[in-house]
Design a protein around this motif. Structure first.
Motif, PDB file in Angstrom:
ATOM      1  N   LEU A   5       0.828  -1.201   0.000  1.00  0.00           N
ATOM      2  CA  LEU A   5       0.000   0.000   0.000  1.00  0.00           C
ATOM      3  C   LEU A   5       0.864   1.252   0.000  1.00  0.00           C
ATOM      4  N   LEU A   6       1.982   1.199   0.709  1.00  0.00           N
ATOM      5  CA  LEU A   6       2.841   2.359   0.760  1.00  0.00           C
ATOM      6  C   LEU A   6       3.354   2.736  -0.620  1.00  0.00           C
ATOM      7  N   LYS A   7       3.761   1.755  -1.397  1.00  0.00           N
ATOM      8  CA  LYS A   7       4.269   2.033  -2.735  1.00  0.00           C
ATOM      9  C   LYS A   7       3.190   2.675  -3.607  1.00  0.00           C
ATOM     10  N   ASN A   8       1.953   2.248  -3.412  1.00  0.00           N
ATOM     11  CA  ASN A   8       0.867   2.735  -4.267  1.00  0.00           C
ATOM     12  C   ASN A   8       0.337   4.096  -3.842  1.00  0.00           C
ATOM     13  N   THR A   9       0.576   4.464  -2.593  1.00  0.00           N
ATOM     14  CA  THR A   9      -0.076   5.675  -2.087  1.00  0.00           C
ATOM     15  C   THR A   9       0.872   6.689  -1.495  1.00  0.00           C
ATOM     16  N   ILE A  10       2.166   6.438  -1.499  1.00  0.00           N
ATOM     17  CA  ILE A  10       3.099   7.350  -0.836  1.00  0.00           C
ATOM     18  C   ILE A  10       3.045   8.755  -1.412  1.00  0.00           C
ATOM     19  N   ALA A  11       2.887   8.873  -2.735  1.00  0.00           N
ATOM     20  CA  ALA A  11       2.866  10.200  -3.352  1.00  0.00           C
ATOM     21  C   ALA A  11       1.680  11.009  -2.866  1.00  0.00           C
ATOM     22  N   LYS A  12       0.553  10.329  -2.648  1.00  0.00           N
ATOM     23  CA  LYS A  12      -0.637  11.043  -2.176  1.00  0.00           C
ATOM     24  C   LYS A  12      -0.508  11.359  -0.695  1.00  0.00           C
ATOM     25  N   PHE A  13      -0.027  10.370   0.084  1.00  0.00           N
ATOM     26  CA  PHE A  13      -0.035  10.558   1.523  1.00  0.00           C
ATOM     27  C   PHE A  13       0.993  11.566   1.989  1.00  0.00           C
ATOM     28  N   SER A  16      -0.376  15.014   2.114  1.00  0.00           N
ATOM     29  CA  SER A  16      -1.224  15.292   3.259  1.00  0.00           C
ATOM     30  C   SER A  16      -0.402  15.349   4.526  1.00  0.00           C
ATOM     31  N   ALA A  17       0.591  14.465   4.655  1.00  0.00           N
ATOM     32  CA  ALA A  17       1.441  14.469   5.838  1.00  0.00           C
ATOM     33  C   ALA A  17       2.240  15.745   5.926  1.00  0.00           C
ATOM     34  N   CYS A  18       2.710  16.222   4.789  1.00  0.00           N
ATOM     35  CA  CYS A  18       3.591  17.385   4.798  1.00  0.00           C
ATOM     36  C   CYS A  18       2.858  18.652   5.211  1.00  0.00           C
ATOM     37  N   LEU A  19       1.569  18.718   4.967  1.00  0.00           N
ATOM     38  CA  LEU A  19       0.830  19.890   5.396  1.00  0.00           C
ATOM     39  C   LEU A  19       0.974  20.062   6.888  1.00  0.00           C
ATOM     40  N   LEU A  20       1.007  18.947   7.612  1.00  0.00           N
ATOM     41  CA  LEU A  20       1.105  19.025   9.050  1.00  0.00           C
ATOM     42  C   LEU A  20       2.509  19.409   9.474  1.00  0.00           C
ATOM     43  N   ALA A  21       3.483  19.047   8.687  1.00  0.00           N
ATOM     44  CA  ALA A  21       4.833  19.527   8.953  1.00  0.00           C
ATOM     45  C   ALA A  21       4.924  21.002   8.689  1.00  0.00           C
ATOM     46  N   ALA A  22       3.993  21.523   7.879  1.00  0.00           N
ATOM     47  CA  ALA A  22       4.081  22.914   7.507  1.00  0.00           C
ATOM     48  C   ALA A  22       3.147  23.805   8.279  1.00  0.00           C
ATOM     49  N   ALA A  23       2.371  23.279   9.181  1.00  0.00           N
ATOM     50  CA  ALA A  23       1.423  24.081   9.927  1.00  0.00           C
ATOM     51  C   ALA A  23       2.108  24.711  11.131  1.00  0.00           C
ATOM     52  N   CYS A  24       2.196  26.020  11.188  1.00  0.00           N
ATOM     53  CA  CYS A  24       2.873  26.681  12.295  1.00  0.00           C
ATOM     54  C   CYS A  24       1.876  26.880  13.428  1.00  0.00           C
ATOM     55  N   LYS A 118      -2.764  30.335 -15.137  1.00  0.00           N
ATOM     56  CA  LYS A 118      -1.955  30.450 -13.920  1.00  0.00           C
ATOM     57  C   LYS A 118      -2.328  29.383 -12.897  1.00  0.00           C
ATOM     58  N   THR A 119      -1.287  28.776 -12.303  1.00  0.00           N
ATOM     59  CA  THR A 119      -1.500  27.751 -11.285  1.00  0.00           C
ATOM     60  C   THR A 119      -1.686  28.403  -9.926  1.00  0.00           C
ATOM     61  N   ILE A 120      -2.027  27.580  -8.927  1.00  0.00           N
ATOM     62  CA  ILE A 120      -2.224  28.100  -7.574  1.00  0.00           C
ATOM     63  C   ILE A 120      -0.929  28.693  -7.032  1.00  0.00           C
ATOM     64  N   THR A 121       0.213  28.078  -7.312  1.00  0.00           N
ATOM     65  CA  THR A 121       1.470  28.624  -6.796  1.00  0.00           C
ATOM     66  C   THR A 121       1.803  29.967  -7.442  1.00  0.00           C
ATOM     67  N   GLN A 122       1.491  30.110  -8.713  1.00  0.00           N
ATOM     68  CA  GLN A 122       1.709  31.400  -9.378  1.00  0.00           C
ATOM     69  C   GLN A 122       0.810  32.482  -8.793  1.00  0.00           C
ATOM     70  N   VAL A 260      -3.035  19.023  -2.673  1.00  0.00           N
ATOM     71  CA  VAL A 260      -2.600  18.236  -3.827  1.00  0.00           C
ATOM     72  C   VAL A 260      -2.386  19.127  -5.047  1.00  0.00           C
ATOM     73  N   GLN A 261      -3.292  20.076  -5.233  1.00  0.00           N
ATOM     74  CA  GLN A 261      -3.188  21.008  -6.359  1.00  0.00           C
ATOM     75  C   GLN A 261      -1.868  21.781  -6.309  1.00  0.00           C
ATOM     76  N   ALA A 262      -1.481  22.233  -5.118  1.00  0.00           N
ATOM     77  CA  ALA A 262      -0.249  23.006  -4.973  1.00  0.00           C
ATOM     78  C   ALA A 262       0.985  22.151  -5.213  1.00  0.00           C
ATOM     79  N   TRP A 263       0.991  20.926  -4.700  1.00  0.00           N
ATOM     80  CA  TRP A 263       2.146  20.055  -4.922  1.00  0.00           C
ATOM     81  C   TRP A 263       2.300  19.718  -6.399  1.00  0.00           C
ATOM     82  N   LYS A 264       1.210  19.494  -7.082  1.00  0.00           N
ATOM     83  CA  LYS A 264       1.294  19.213  -8.514  1.00  0.00           C
ATOM     84  C   LYS A 264       1.866  20.410  -9.263  1.00  0.00           C
ATOM     85  N   ALA A 265       1.426  21.604  -8.881  1.00  0.00           N
ATOM     86  CA  ALA A 265       1.928  22.816  -9.535  1.00  0.00           C
ATOM     87  C   ALA A 265       3.421  22.985  -9.274  1.00  0.00           C
ATOM     88  N   TYR A 266       3.831  22.714  -8.037  1.00  0.00           N
ATOM     89  CA  TYR A 266       5.264  22.843  -7.731  1.00  0.00           C
ATOM     90  C   TYR A 266       6.083  21.808  -8.499  1.00  0.00           C
TER      91      TYR A 266
END
Length: 339
Positions: A5-13, A16-24, A118-122, A260-266
């Motif tokens: 499951l990790l191999k199939n879903t790591i890109a998606k997860f 979501s996990a990183c948002l929590l690393a980024a929440a101040c 224009k993407t969300i990051t732009q 997800v939209q922002a990561w794809k744009a980046y």
């Protein structure tokens, strides 16, 4: 089962996990609910939209005025009210400080997240510049840009386009531009949860967060709340402190689809070290030794660019102002106020 499951879903997860690393975040004792406490201001964007932001204005400085500071929060797709403790701290040093929710979330959730080509990051870059253009014309100094985790990537995206608009860049618990530090992030989160409370991440329902297949708003809410309660604590040096902290957040603080939209744009247009090496401004680094993104993020950055100041705090993970507030205060003051 887990490895499959990790191999199939790591890109998606990991998104979501990183948002929590980024929440101040706030300290547990200093906040009762999820909301900005400072008065709001508005500005008009390049697309004639109304963007809400928050300003703590420094007192008039007759001798040598200090530069304004723009704070960029994480996620991507996470609200920014939880950056206010850092904003207040920097204001106490004599800086006018500015903070806002990025478009698509929180107070700016009504703003469009895509426009023409224009993407969300732009669009986020444009919004940051709109805020900088609103700074008082009386200030002769360019502002300092501080970004935490994903916000550090956002700060670099802005600098990539407008390197002459800021005077200094502080990367706080950053994700390195090529995401070296994120390669083992999901596995680290999994292992820390197992050690702390034996959470079963092996079942498919816990992993398969395919946004395009969300059956309902309720399902999206359940997935978001699961990320907050089960992932956020793993970004703390003290897991129990992280558990207590996570209780202050709910599904309204994060938008999975925007994340997800922002990561794809980046990923479609990432920052390159070749571009960074052309910048003519100081870049500083502040992180924790026990951060889930360390030491890979520091190694990657040091190997590819010149960092002016490097401070690594001990006995904290991804939120040093919460976990080591005194050490964090001294470190960030040294970085922003030293010549």
């Amino acid at each position: 089962m887990y490895n499959h499951l990790l191999k199939n879903t790591i890109a998606k997860f990991f998104q979501s996990a990183c948002l929590l690393a980024a929440a101040c975040l706030y300290s547990v004792s200093s906040i009762a609910n999820a909301a900005f406490t400072s008065p709001s201001q508005t500005l008009t964007t390049a697309h004639n939209e109304t963007l809400v932001y928050h300003e703590l204005k420094a007192a008039n400085q007759l001798d040598k005025p200090k530069p304004a500071i723009i704070l960029l929060g994480g996620g991507p797709g996470f609200s920014s009210w939880n950056l206010e403790p850092i904003q207040t701290l920097l204001h106490s040093f004599g800086h006018s400080t500015y903070l806002m929710d990025m478009r698509g979330i929180g107070e700016n959730s009504n703003l469009a997240t895509h426009r023409l080509q224009k993407t969300i990051t732009q669009l986020w870059v444009e919004d940051i510049d709109s805020l900088i253009q609103q700074l008082p014309a009386t200030s002769s100094q360019k502002p300092i840009l501080i970004g935490h985790s994903w916000g550090a990537l956002m700060a670099m995206l802005y600098t990539q386009q407008y390197p002459d608009h800021i005077s200094q860049l502080l990367l706080l618990n950053p994700v390195d531009p090529e995401k070296h530090a994120m390669r083992d992030l999901t596995e680290n989160v999994h292992q820390k949860n197992l050690q702390a409370q034996q959470i079963t991440w092996d079942d498919e329902k816990a992993w398969n967060n395919e946004v395009s297949e969300l059956a309902s708003e309720l399902q999206a809410r359940e997935i978001t709340e699961r990320q907050i309660t089960q992932v956020l604590p793993t970004y703390f040096y003290d897991y129990q402190q992280g558990q207590s902290y996570a209780k202050m957040f709910n599904h309204t603080d994060f938008d999975i689809e925007l994340n997800v939209q922002a990561w794809k744009a980046y990923d479609a247009n990432p920052i390159t070290y070749e571009q960074i090496r052309n910048w003519r401004l100081p870049v500083d680094f502040l992180d924790c030794r026990q951060d889930s993104l360390m030491p890979e993020n520091l190694q990657a950055l040091e190997n590819n660019q010149v960092l002016r100041k490097i401070i690594v705090l001990d006995k904290c993970s991804h939120f040093p102002w919460v976990e080591q507030p005194k050490a964090f205060e001294q470190a960030i003051k040294y970085i922003v106020d030293s010549e």
